[in-house]
Write a protein that holds these residues in place. Structure first.
Motif, PDB file in Angstrom:
ATOM      1  N   UNK A 184       8.900   8.607   1.966  1.00 21.48           N
ATOM      2  CA  UNK A 184       9.234   9.394   0.743  1.00 21.48           C
ATOM      3  C   UNK A 184      10.472  10.397   1.209  1.00 21.48           C
ATOM      4  N   UNK A 185      10.471  10.499   2.397  1.00 24.78           N
ATOM      5  CA  UNK A 185      11.837  11.480   2.657  1.00 24.78           C
ATOM      6  C   UNK A 185      13.028  10.668   2.776  1.00 24.78           C
ATOM      7  N   UNK A 229       0.847  -1.103   0.084  1.00 23.22           N
ATOM      8  CA  UNK A 229       0.184   0.144  -0.010  1.00 23.22           C
ATOM      9  C   UNK A 229       0.889   1.134  -0.072  1.00 23.22           C
ATOM     10  N   UNK A 230       0.124   2.340   0.271  1.00 25.47           N
ATOM     11  CA  UNK A 230       0.783   3.697   0.234  1.00 25.47           C
ATOM     12  C   UNK A 230       1.769   3.908   0.936  1.00 25.47           C
ATOM     13  N   UNK A 231       2.996   4.654   0.438  1.00 23.81           N
ATOM     14  CA  UNK A 231       4.190   4.904   1.016  1.00 23.81           C
ATOM     15  C   UNK A 231       3.693   6.361   2.016  1.00 23.81           C
ATOM     16  N   UNK A 232       4.417   6.230   3.240  1.00 24.95           N
ATOM     17  CA  UNK A 232       4.078   7.490   4.041  1.00 24.95           C
ATOM     18  C   UNK A 232       4.986   8.568   3.583  1.00 24.95           C
ATOM     19  N   UNK A 233       4.647   9.872   4.257  1.00 25.63           N
ATOM     20  CA  UNK A 233       5.716  10.926   3.981  1.00 25.63           C
ATOM     21  C   UNK A 233       7.066  10.563   4.412  1.00 25.63           C
ATOM     22  N   UNK A 234       7.064  10.028   5.514  1.00 26.65           N
ATOM     23  CA  UNK A 234       8.464   9.903   6.277  1.00 26.65           C
ATOM     24  C   UNK A 234       9.111   8.819   5.198  1.00 26.65           C
ATOM     25  N   UNK A 284       9.971  -3.958   0.081  1.00 25.84           N
ATOM     26  CA  UNK A 284      10.821  -4.536  -0.797  1.00 25.84           C
ATOM     27  C   UNK A 284      11.814  -3.740  -1.899  1.00 25.84           C
ATOM     28  N   UNK A 285      12.717  -3.997  -2.169  1.00 23.42           N
ATOM     29  CA  UNK A 285      13.523  -3.200  -3.212  1.00 23.42           C
ATOM     30  C   UNK A 285      12.665  -2.877  -4.510  1.00 23.42           C
ATOM     31  N   UNK A 286      11.984  -4.188  -4.842  1.00 23.60           N
ATOM     32  CA  UNK A 286      11.200  -3.946  -5.966  1.00 23.60           C
ATOM     33  C   UNK A 286      10.074  -2.925  -5.885  1.00 23.60           C
ATOM     34  N   UNK A 287       9.564  -3.113  -4.405  1.00 23.85           N
ATOM     35  CA  UNK A 287       8.502  -1.820  -4.373  1.00 23.85           C
ATOM     36  C   UNK A 287       9.049  -0.527  -4.334  1.00 23.85           C
ATOM     37  N   UNK A 288      10.220  -0.390  -3.808  1.00 20.05           N
ATOM     38  CA  UNK A 288      10.705   0.947  -3.646  1.00 20.05           C
ATOM     39  C   UNK A 288      11.248   1.488  -5.124  1.00 20.05           C
ATOM     40  N   UNK A 289      11.798   0.600  -5.741  1.00 19.02           N
ATOM     41  CA  UNK A 289      12.258   0.735  -7.108  1.00 19.02           C
ATOM     42  C   UNK A 289      10.987   1.197  -8.030  1.00 19.02           C
TER      43      UNK A 289
END
Length: 303
Positions: free
Chosen positions: A113-114, A106-111, A138-143
């Motif tokens: 993001x930072x 699900x959604x990434x938080x502002x933190x 996961x790295x895939x998620x973040x990528x």
DNA sequence: AATGATCACAACCGCCGTGGC
DNA sequence: TGCCACGGCGGTTGTGATCAT
């Protein structure tokens, strides 16, 4: 999303018949060709493995097997043991990116993001390292998140990079979330114990593009650099911004601990220098690639 | 309503580092 | 010392969903 399920990798067939290896090998110019001519050892029998989306039944099989037996440190052998007609690599990916416990979706938080922005600015596209700082991601998620959302968000900010003075309003309404205004500019980068990051920064690092003046100073907890913002004189009335490299706070639970809170930019003239730098990073990762190597020193230190 | 463009993201791909032999 | 298999990684692809026209 439905994936076309195939048992034969058409691209692999095409590749093996018509194409040269795509990248040079670090082992030397001829190495890839040797391997190419020899034929790359397949990680699995591609004619007999299923590809495409995982069915719930396959997920259950894989999860139950790993819950019961663990991975056994051998992904290649795992699918056969688990009764799956999948490549070991595919099983590993499915487990790491989807089935593993405690994964956050699900959604990434502002933190978050930072943290991502901060680390991308510091180390580039080392997604696995960035992921290690975000439990449950996961790295895939973040990528994917970076490529589809965050990068555009930042490019939105820098799209007005032609401007040379501070705008009345940020281009992006969420600008303040990523770049909260502070009284001076700080970019917190990892350092190792008493060893500052600065000696690790090679000439290619974008920070080196900025004209330094003065000498490095240390007050014991923070190492600061004066940065010449383009004035003609190196001292005196010249407006100088400090770059602070926060000290590396050690390792905890296999995570790097930074002293700083993030990649923060004051709304000064220099902000746009950095937006330019970051934009360049976004446009061409090759800019940062050589510098990324410096992170290995941190790993070495850990070891 | 139809169509094309764009987005989101799971999955795949091949390269590379490492360790065992 | 060199070969090989494996795991890990970052980049890319493919496809359904959504949006814009």
């Amino acid at each position: 999303m439905l994936w076309k399920s195939t048992s034969v990798d058409e691209k692999d067939v095409r590749h093996s018949r018509d194409e040269k290896p795509r990248r040079k090998s670090a082992r030397g110019e001829g190495w890839s060709w040797v391997r190419y001519l020899m034929g790359r050892a397949p990680c699995c029998d591609k004619a007999n493995v299923k590809k495409g989306p995982w069915s719930p039944e396959e997920d259950t099989k894989l999860k139950e097997f790993i819950d019961k037996n663990g991975t056994g440190g051998n992904w290649i052998a795992l699918p056969q043991k688990a009764g799956l007609k999948r490549c070991g690599k595919s099983c590993r990916l499915r487990w790491l990116n989807y089935l593993r416990p405690n994964l956050k979706h699900g959604e990434f938080s502002e933190e978050e993001d930072r943290i991502i922005c901060n680390l991308f600015a510091a180390i580039g596209s080392r997604w696995s390292i960035i992921a290690s700082q975000l439990p449950g991601r996961t790295d895939n998620d973040i990528k994917n998140y970076w490529n589809t959302k965050l990068k555009k968000k930042l490019l939105g900010i820098t799209s007005t990079s032609q401007r040379k003075t501070k705008p009345q309003q940020p281009a992006d309404p969420d600008h303040h979330l990523l770049f909260p205004s502070i009284t001076h500019q700080e970019i917190h980068l990892p350092t190792v114990g008493s060893q500052s990051l600065a000696p690790l920064i090679p000439d290619q690092h974008p920070l080196q593009h900025l004209p330094y003046h003065g000498t490095r100073e240390s007050n014991g907890s923070m190492i600061t650099f004066g940065i010449d913002q383009g004035c003609s004189s190196s001292e005196g009335n010249c407006s100088t911004t400090q770059l602070n490299y926060g000290n590396y706070g050690g390792m905890k639970d296999d995570r790097l601990i930074f002293s700083g809170g993030g990649f923060e930019i004051e709304s000064t003239e220099l902000e746009y220098n950095y937006e330019e730098e970051l934009k360049q990073l976004l446009i061409s990762n090759t800019t940062i690639s050589p510098w990324i190597l410096s992170l290995n020193s941190i790993t070495d230190y850990k070891n």
